[in-house]
Design a protein around this motif. Sequence first.
Motif, short mmCIF file in Angstrom:
data_model
loop_
_atom_site.label_atom_id
_atom_site.label_comp_id
_atom_site.label_asym_id
_atom_site.label_seq_id
_atom_site.Cartn_x
_atom_site.Cartn_y
_atom_site.Cartn_z
N ASP A 2 0.87 -1.17 0.00
CA ASP A 2 0.00 0.00 0.00
C ASP A 2 0.91 1.22 0.00
O ASP A 2 1.68 1.43 0.93
N ASP A 3 0.85 2.03 -1.06
CA ASP A 3 1.81 3.13 -1.19
C ASP A 3 1.45 4.37 -0.39
O ASP A 3 2.09 5.40 -0.52
N SER A 4 0.45 4.28 0.49
CA SER A 4 0.10 5.46 1.27
C SER A 4 0.40 5.33 2.76
O SER A 4 0.41 6.33 3.46
N VAL A 5 0.64 4.11 3.25
CA VAL A 5 0.91 3.91 4.68
C VAL A 5 2.03 2.89 4.85
O VAL A 5 2.03 1.85 4.20
N TYR A 6 2.96 3.20 5.74
CA TYR A 6 4.01 2.26 6.12
C TYR A 6 4.21 2.40 7.62
O TYR A 6 4.32 3.51 8.13
N ALA A 7 4.25 1.31 8.33
CA ALA A 7 4.55 1.32 9.76
C ALA A 7 5.74 0.40 9.99
O ALA A 7 5.82 -0.67 9.39
N GLY A 8 6.66 0.83 10.82
CA GLY A 8 7.85 0.01 11.06
C GLY A 8 8.52 0.44 12.35
O GLY A 8 7.99 1.23 13.13
N ASN A 9 9.73 -0.07 12.55
CA ASN A 9 10.55 0.26 13.70
C ASN A 9 11.83 0.89 13.18
O ASN A 9 12.52 0.28 12.35
N ALA A 10 12.16 2.09 13.66
CA ALA A 10 13.33 2.81 13.15
C ALA A 10 14.61 1.99 13.31
O ALA A 10 15.42 1.92 12.40
N GLY A 11 14.79 1.36 14.47
CA GLY A 11 16.00 0.58 14.69
C GLY A 11 16.12 -0.59 13.74
O GLY A 11 17.19 -0.86 13.19
N GLU A 12 15.02 -1.29 13.52
CA GLU A 12 15.03 -2.45 12.62
C GLU A 12 15.17 -2.02 11.16
O GLU A 12 15.96 -2.57 10.41
N ASP A 13 14.36 -1.05 10.74
CA ASP A 13 14.39 -0.62 9.34
C ASP A 13 15.70 0.08 8.99
O ASP A 13 16.19 -0.05 7.87
N ALA A 14 16.26 0.81 9.94
CA ALA A 14 17.52 1.52 9.68
C ALA A 14 18.64 0.55 9.35
O ALA A 14 19.50 0.86 8.52
#
Length: 126
Positions: A2-14
């Motif tokens: 879905d190109d309008s919403v993304y939820a994640g964790n900064a530490g993990e995604d970084a």
Amino acid sequence: MDDSVYAGNAGEDAALDRGWLLGHFKEPGDPRRSDSVEIKWGVHPRGDERARWVRGEERRTLLVLISGRFRVAFPGRGVLLKDQGDYVVWGRGVDHSWVAEEESVVLTVRRPSVPGYAAPHEEEGG
């Protein structure tokens, strides 16, 4: 995706993209892709330092200390970030480097998002 919403964790995604969470380097269709701004969650061990100075900067940058003790160097001046929330802003034409005096977490926001500033094989703080 879905190109309008993304939820994640900064530490993990970084950890997946040298700390960068948002910018031109994300895939088309990813809501984290932006040519307007870059955002980085930087986790730096004590003694970590930028491999070389950024010269000829074309972006504006805000760097906020989340935790630790982090020094940003500019020609003829250094700025020590030591208390949570301390920040520094610099603009076009300002060369810079940095060192983590203690284990540090910093949030960097730069605009616009343009390719060509990362030094090979390094973690960039800002």
